[in-house]
Design a protein around this motif. Sequence first.
Motif, PDB file in Angstrom:
ATOM      1  N   THR A  72       0.816  -1.213   0.000  1.00  7.67           N
ATOM      2  CA  THR A  72       0.000   0.000   0.000  1.00  7.67           C
ATOM      3  C   THR A  72       0.854   1.268   0.000  1.00  7.67           C
ATOM      4  OG1 THR A  72      -0.211  -0.155   2.418  1.00  7.67           O
ATOM      5  CG2 THR A  72      -1.987  -1.097   1.091  1.00  7.67           C
TER       6      THR A  72
ATOM      7  N   VAL B 170      -5.939  -4.093  -2.660  1.00  8.14           N
ATOM      8  CA  VAL B 170      -5.481  -2.904  -3.377  1.00  8.14           C
ATOM      9  C   VAL B 170      -6.663  -2.009  -3.720  1.00  8.14           C
ATOM     10  CG1 VAL B 170      -4.483  -2.095  -5.562  1.00  8.14           C
ATOM     11  CG2 VAL B 170      -3.370  -3.933  -4.275  1.00  8.14           C
TER      12      VAL B 170
ATOM     13  N   HIS C 188      -7.965  -0.212  -0.663  1.00  7.09           N
ATOM     14  CA  HIS C 188      -7.094   0.896  -0.278  1.00  7.09           C
ATOM     15  C   HIS C 188      -7.351   2.118  -1.169  1.00  7.09           C
ATOM     16  CE1 HIS C 188      -3.629   2.555   1.784  1.00  7.09           C
ATOM     17  NE2 HIS C 188      -3.164   2.978   0.619  1.00  7.09           N
TER      18      HIS C 188
END
Length: 286
Positions: free
Chosen positions: A147, A187, A190
């Motif tokens: 991240t 992903v 995020h």
Amino acid sequence: MAATNHVRKPDWLKIDIGSNERYAETKKIVEKHCLHTICTSGRCPNMGECWGRGTATFMIGGEICTRSCKFCNTMTGRPLPLDPDEPAHVAQSVKLMKLKHAVITSVDRDDLEDLGANHWAKTIRAVKEANPDTTIEVLIPDFQGRTDLVDIVIDARPDIISHNMETVKRISPLVRSAAKYETSLAVLAHIAKSGIPAKTGIMVGLGETEAEVEELMDDLISIGCSILTIGQYLQPTHRHYPVAEYVTPAQFAKYKETGMSKGFRDVESAPLVRSSYHAEKHIRKQ
């Protein structure tokens, strides 16, 4: 890879590039200046429509990928060093083509310490600086789930960030060489938390069931992904994963209806849909 009989391609997958004045102008500029777009190199079936709308897709990071997914025709191997002039070149290409909306994607660069994240940020910023009125969508790799690297892209503030799930959970390990279903979901989660719209795309016709597609939709909605594209998988060569079926236009329409009912802001679902299809429309709906 499971053996399968050859499935004959149906008439609804025939490609008609079409043409209009904007498409012809863009094509001329691309050829004159030797510009590289994935629209042309990938022989995208929607090139005529997208160029006619003032949208095009660029691939950065070179032409050699460090992964070898069984659905993808990109070359695999040891990539060349990054071109430090590429961000400026992409920015100039966008300007020459007078694009209203630019989509940028890349190969996977697992060979680099930052997996290519800073090159991504430099490219986004260069395009924005040279083309302040052009909106930008990026289709990023998973950055191995890091991240901190995704944040480098987020901090460059593109208008939409996309990362493709590619297929349903069961089939993902069969066709993706390194990416994992759970990592891709993380992903996208995020990205969604950053406030930038999160987008993803999948292929159908790999042997998935309707229930598995709906399960994928539920997973995406649960982590805040708001835009979904669904298109037919087309086997690039005989060495790639075989097509299990050609999904009917009626089934694609049903997927769109189901996705919208589950809460997606946008669902593009049709046989020839690709990740960047109608990308500029998704900007306007923000």
